[in-house]
Design a protein around this motif. Structure first.
Motif, PDB file in Angstrom:
ATOM      1  N   ASP A   1      49.508  -6.588  -6.684  1.00 42.82           N
ATOM      2  CA  ASP A   1      48.506  -5.595  -6.442  1.00 42.82           C
ATOM      3  C   ASP A   1      47.616  -5.656  -5.315  1.00 42.82           C
ATOM      4  OD1 ASP A   1      46.569  -3.778  -6.958  1.00 42.82           O
ATOM      5  OD2 ASP A   1      45.848  -4.505  -8.587  1.00 42.82           O
TER       6      ASP A   1
ATOM      7  N   ASN B   1      44.824  -4.816  -4.494  1.00 40.52           N
ATOM      8  CA  ASN B   1      43.390  -4.834  -4.644  1.00 40.52           C
ATOM      9  C   ASN B   1      43.052  -6.336  -5.277  1.00 40.52           C
ATOM     10  OD1 ASN B   1      42.806  -2.338  -3.298  1.00 40.52           O
ATOM     11  ND2 ASN B   1      43.326  -1.376  -5.226  1.00 40.52           N
ATOM     12  N   SER B   2      43.719  -6.337  -6.362  1.00 42.08           N
ATOM     13  CA  SER B   2      43.300  -7.608  -7.015  1.00 42.08           C
ATOM     14  C   SER B   2      44.172  -9.009  -6.619  1.00 42.08           C
ATOM     15  CB  SER B   2      43.700  -7.528  -8.630  1.00 42.08           C
ATOM     16  OG  SER B   2      44.999  -7.467  -8.677  1.00 42.08           O
TER      17      SER B   2
ATOM     18  N   GLN C   1      46.765 -10.003  -7.673  1.00 44.00           N
ATOM     19  CA  GLN C   1      47.466 -10.241  -8.980  1.00 44.00           C
ATOM     20  C   GLN C   1      48.903 -10.043  -8.807  1.00 44.00           C
ATOM     21  OE1 GLN C   1      46.136  -8.933 -12.616  1.00 44.00           O
ATOM     22  NE2 GLN C   1      45.682 -11.186 -13.413  1.00 44.00           N
TER      23      GLN C   1
ATOM     24  N   ARG D   1      49.059  -6.320 -16.690  1.00 46.15           N
ATOM     25  CA  ARG D   1      48.472  -6.325 -15.422  1.00 46.15           C
ATOM     26  C   ARG D   1      48.659  -4.968 -14.884  1.00 46.15           C
ATOM     27  NH1 ARG D   1      51.003 -11.982 -13.368  1.00 46.15           N
ATOM     28  NH2 ARG D   1      50.184 -13.488 -15.004  1.00 46.15           N
TER      29      ARG D   1
ATOM     30  N   SER E   1      45.269  -2.686 -13.172  1.00 45.26           N
ATOM     31  CA  SER E   1      45.348  -2.571 -11.796  1.00 45.26           C
ATOM     32  C   SER E   1      44.863  -1.392 -11.637  1.00 45.26           C
ATOM     33  CB  SER E   1      46.371  -3.141 -11.230  1.00 45.26           C
ATOM     34  OG  SER E   1      47.729  -1.946 -11.353  1.00 45.26           O
TER      35      SER E   1
END
Length: 88
Positions: free
Chosen positions: A51, A53-54, A56, A81, A85
């Motif tokens: 992702d 943005n995160s 992750q 997840r 997200s």
């Protein structure tokens, strides 16, 4: 000065990245051919999805062989997840 097989794989990854970018221009694609952690049973091209943005990990996959005659390619998505997200 790379071996022919390595050059072929890198050329394939570059072409694949370009084709994905043409079809999905809004996603960012980063290729790290040295990231093999956790891909013990995979062979050939493997991938991890993040992702943006995160940052992750939200999925991973690649090619594998179960026996001499059974080959496969798959992906595991971490649904929990993805739901958390901004992609959901």
């Amino acid at each position: 000065d790379l071996p022919a097989a390595t050059r072929c794989t890198l050329d394939y990854l570059q072409d694949l990245t370009l084709q994905l970018h043409k079809r999905f221009p809004d996603i960012m694609i980063h290729v790290d051919p040295l990231d093999t952690e956790g891909f013990d049973y995979h062979e050939g091209t493997c991938f991890t999805l993040y992702d943006s943005n995160s940052r992750q990990e939200i999925g991973r996959g690649g090619c594998y062989t179960l026996s001499d005659q059974i080959h496969g390619c798959g992906i595991t998505l971490y649904i929990e997840r993805l739901l958390l997200s901004d992609l959901a």
